[in-house]
Design a protein around this motif. Structure first.
Motif, PDB file in Angstrom:
ATOM      1  N   ASN A   2      -3.682   6.816   0.285  1.00  0.00           N
ATOM      2  CA  ASN A   2      -2.088   6.128   0.011  1.00  0.00           C
ATOM      3  C   ASN A   2      -1.253   6.744  -0.653  1.00  0.00           C
ATOM      4  O   ASN A   2      -1.571   7.467  -1.675  1.00  0.00           O
ATOM      5  CB  ASN A   2      -2.375   4.639  -0.193  1.00  0.00           C
ATOM      6  CG  ASN A   2      -2.910   3.843   0.793  1.00  0.00           C
ATOM      7  OD1 ASN A   2      -3.052   4.126   1.855  1.00  0.00           O
ATOM      8  ND2 ASN A   2      -3.425   2.588   0.442  1.00  0.00           N
ATOM      9  N   TYR A   3       0.131   6.330  -0.222  1.00  0.00           N
ATOM     10  CA  TYR A   3       1.232   7.435  -0.897  1.00  0.00           C
ATOM     11  C   TYR A   3       2.334   6.396  -1.273  1.00  0.00           C
ATOM     12  O   TYR A   3       2.603   5.413  -0.490  1.00  0.00           O
ATOM     13  CB  TYR A   3       1.635   8.614   0.051  1.00  0.00           C
ATOM     14  CG  TYR A   3       0.464   9.259   0.253  1.00  0.00           C
ATOM     15  CD1 TYR A   3       0.319  10.523  -0.529  1.00  0.00           C
ATOM     16  CD2 TYR A   3      -0.351   9.322   1.342  1.00  0.00           C
ATOM     17  CE1 TYR A   3      -0.603  11.616  -0.504  1.00  0.00           C
ATOM     18  CE2 TYR A   3      -1.232  10.024   1.508  1.00  0.00           C
ATOM     19  CZ  TYR A   3      -1.473  11.311   0.733  1.00  0.00           C
ATOM     20  OH  TYR A   3      -2.347  12.125   0.998  1.00  0.00           O
ATOM     21  N   LEU A  18       6.801  12.816  -1.731  1.00  0.00           N
ATOM     22  CA  LEU A  18       5.464  11.830  -1.746  1.00  0.00           C
ATOM     23  C   LEU A  18       4.665  12.039  -2.821  1.00  0.00           C
ATOM     24  O   LEU A  18       4.740  13.013  -3.664  1.00  0.00           O
ATOM     25  CB  LEU A  18       4.454  12.445  -0.554  1.00  0.00           C
ATOM     26  CG  LEU A  18       4.976  12.219   0.856  1.00  0.00           C
ATOM     27  CD1 LEU A  18       4.189  13.120   1.716  1.00  0.00           C
ATOM     28  CD2 LEU A  18       4.860  10.618   1.306  1.00  0.00           C
ATOM     29  N   ASP A  20       0.984  10.472  -4.810  1.00  0.00           N
ATOM     30  CA  ASP A  20      -0.305   9.956  -4.541  1.00  0.00           C
ATOM     31  C   ASP A  20      -0.336   8.600  -5.382  1.00  0.00           C
ATOM     32  O   ASP A  20      -0.379   8.580  -6.511  1.00  0.00           O
ATOM     33  CB  ASP A  20      -1.583  10.777  -5.172  1.00  0.00           C
ATOM     34  CG  ASP A  20      -2.728  10.418  -4.831  1.00  0.00           C
ATOM     35  OD1 ASP A  20      -2.890   9.158  -5.030  1.00  0.00           O
ATOM     36  OD2 ASP A  20      -3.507  11.256  -4.440  1.00  0.00           O
ATOM     37  N   VAL A  27       2.929  15.094  -4.923  1.00  0.00           N
ATOM     38  CA  VAL A  27       2.445  15.801  -3.625  1.00  0.00           C
ATOM     39  C   VAL A  27       3.144  16.900  -3.096  1.00  0.00           C
ATOM     40  O   VAL A  27       2.875  17.888  -2.979  1.00  0.00           O
ATOM     41  CB  VAL A  27       1.802  14.531  -2.636  1.00  0.00           C
ATOM     42  CG1 VAL A  27       1.011  15.237  -1.271  1.00  0.00           C
ATOM     43  CG2 VAL A  27       0.969  13.757  -3.228  1.00  0.00           C
ATOM     44  N   ASN A  66       2.419  16.829   6.006  1.00  0.00           N
ATOM     45  CA  ASN A  66       1.184  16.807   5.017  1.00  0.00           C
ATOM     46  C   ASN A  66       0.217  15.816   5.922  1.00  0.00           C
ATOM     47  O   ASN A  66      -0.590  15.425   5.213  1.00  0.00           O
ATOM     48  CB  ASN A  66       1.717  15.888   3.756  1.00  0.00           C
ATOM     49  CG  ASN A  66       2.613  16.557   2.821  1.00  0.00           C
ATOM     50  OD1 ASN A  66       1.909  17.346   1.909  1.00  0.00           O
ATOM     51  ND2 ASN A  66       3.693  16.645   3.050  1.00  0.00           N
ATOM     52  N   ILE A  68       0.388  13.253   7.140  1.00  0.00           N
ATOM     53  CA  ILE A  68       0.054  11.610   6.891  1.00  0.00           C
ATOM     54  C   ILE A  68       0.733  10.772   7.878  1.00  0.00           C
ATOM     55  O   ILE A  68       1.830  10.854   8.294  1.00  0.00           O
ATOM     56  CB  ILE A  68       0.685  11.472   5.286  1.00  0.00           C
ATOM     57  CG1 ILE A  68       0.051  12.210   4.248  1.00  0.00           C
ATOM     58  CG2 ILE A  68       0.841  10.040   5.108  1.00  0.00           C
ATOM     59  CD1 ILE A  68       0.969  12.529   3.186  1.00  0.00           C
TER      60      ILE A  68
END
Length: 494
Positions: A2-3, A18, A20, A27, A66, A68
């Motif tokens: 999750n971010y 982003l 972490d 990130v 990324n 995500i």
């Protein structure tokens, strides 16, 4: 995994970052610039639709870059250019361009209130200056027909950029701000951190148009009806950009000091729960508010820093990219050539400690042998000399010698500038590993607001990258430059 998504909405562009959510490690980041609008001399505006488009673009693109998915975002933090003022309808549609913090159109209005300036400064910690949002709200209500009509129809909402972004992210469910941003409006009582009826009367701003003032770390609302994020992501941290940078630099305790080199340059000194009134041209502001308790800071504000480099790039076109200024300035090998060349970067007046709203930028001391590298070097000198004025005011207000200065922001990557600053100010310059401390601070605020970490964890997360100790061989040159700098400011603007 999750971010935390951090949205850093700045003066020249928007950066999505982003973090972490487990380790709080940085990130990735993605920036997109948007147009600056200059309708008249000394007027500066932004199109709110342009700003919102950069938010949408950077968020979508950083997730894509990324790999995500949007459902991996645990929470959102917001940080923003502070005094820039937005007027919009209850459906979120802008009523006008935003009036940017650099804009000087309300200078005459401020002059008309001069007999109230001491009361206003005591109540707000701020100078009576067109820099601040209350003056801009007054102008919009007095001069913009769309704003006037919306007010008559009970359809007008005001806010700073954080308020506008929160409103858009939450589909109009949350019309809120927090204390660090509210403290920049000239409308908030610094002691109570609430809107002040006396100030609202002075600036003729209706209370019902203003957002609710919250703590800096809390649940401000959740995402709703967005094309680029799912419903229900909590927005749990908001800080004005300079306070966010102080937070990202782990400036949690009284005495902590940082300077951010961005579009302008801003120096903040944490004073804890004490409201410290400056005697030397600084501002008193809220650093952050937690669990109903406000923590304060002294602030020095230089309106133009990186914007001067941008001017060399965009207006004079002597560099292609802002980062090129360092290599160009390094072509000056003999500082004797710089003896008379001075760059006074006062494109939008002078902030701390002189507060001269009518000041204009100038380049002085040119001769036939002056080249573009001399202009570039003088520009860096002017940036560092402006910041040295803030440092000197801080030292006088605290009655303490300042030996170290934490720095951040894009221009802090310029190693020549950092060495010039260290030489001029006779301080150790300390640069952190995470240079994007503004966005990082908002992510940390969001983590605290979401209950992921305790505030004290921020102290463990900060890491030093580099330090600069100046050039002793250039000390006498810059002592001479400091004298010329002060002489020119006093002769031309005061």
């Amino acid at each position: 995994m999750n971010y935390i998504l951090s949205i850093d909405q700045g003066t020249t562009g928007t950066t999505a970052v982003l973090i972490d959510a487990n380790t709080m490690n940085f990130v990735d980041k993605l920036n997109k610039e948007f147009p600056q609008i200059f309708p008249r001399p000394s007027w500066v505006e932004h199109n709110l639709n342009d700003i919102w488009e950069t938010v949408e673009h950077t968020v979508k693109q950083i997730l894509k870059n990324n790999n995500i998915t949007s459902d991996q975002i645990s929470s959102i933090g917001i940080t923003n250019q502070r005094e820039t003022t937005c007027a919009f309808k209850k459906n979120g549609i802008p009523l006008s361009n935003a009036i940017v913090w650099q804009d000087r159109r309300t200078s005459e209005f401020c002059n008309s209130l001069s007999e109230k300036k001491d009361y206003i400064r005591k109540k707000t910690g701020l100078q009576l200056d067109s820099y601040f949002s209350g003056t801009k709200m007054n102008w919009l209500l007095s001069n913009n027909e769309n704003v006037k009509k919306a007010y008559e129809n009970k359809d007008l909402l005001f806010g700073t950029i954080d308020t506008y972004l929160l409103y858009k992210l939450s589909a109009g469910q949350s019309h809120k701000t927090e204390a660090s941003n509210a403290s920049r409006t000239l409308l908030m009582d610094l002691e109570t951190t609430e809107w002040c009826d006396d100030l609202l009367e002075i600036f003729k701003v209706p209370r019902e148009t203003l957002p609710e003032i919250s703590d800096s770390f809390c649940n401000f609302g959740v995402t709703k009806d967005l094309s680029f994020l799912p419903d229900g992501i909590p927005i749990t941290g908001i800080l004005g950009d300079q306070q966010s940078a102080l937070f990202g630099q782990a400036g949690l305790k009284s005495g902590d000091l940082k300077c951010t080199y961005g579009t302008g340059a801003f120096m903040l000194l944490n004073t804890g729960t004490e409201i410290k009134e400056s005697q030397h041209g600084l501002l008193t502001t809220v650093a952050y508010k937690e669990n109903g308790v406000a923590y304060y800071a002294l602030e020095g504000s230089t309106y133009i820093c990186g914007a001067a480099v941008q001017w060399l790039r965009d207006n004079l076109e002597i560099i292609k990219n802002s980062s090129d200024i360092e290599d160009l300035a390094r072509k000056v090998k003999n500082l004797d050539e710089m003896e008379h060349v001075m760059f006074l970067p006062f494109f939008t007046g002078i902030g701390s400690p002189y507060w001269s709203s009518d000041a204009k930028a100038s380049i002085l001391g040119l001769t036939r042998d002056t080249k573009k590298e001399h202009i570039a070097r003088a520009c860096l000198d002017g940036m560092a000399l402006s910041i040295n004025d803030l440092l000197q005011a801080m030292a006088l207000d605290t009655n303490e010698e300042i030996k170290t200065l934490k720095v951040d922001g894009g221009a802090a990557l310029n190693e020549l500038l950092m060495n010039i600053q260290s030489t001029i100010s006779q301080v150790e310059i300390i640069r952190p590993k995470v240079i994007e401390t503004t966005a990082y601070g908002a992510a940390l605020a969001s983590a605290i607001g979401a209950g992921m970490i305790k505030k004290e964890k921020v102290l463990e997360l900060w890491k030093k990258s580099d330090s600069f100790h100046g050039n002793k061989g250039e000390t006498s040159h810059y002592e001479m430059k400091k004298e010329k700098w002060t002489h020119y400011i006093k002769a031309l603007f005061l």
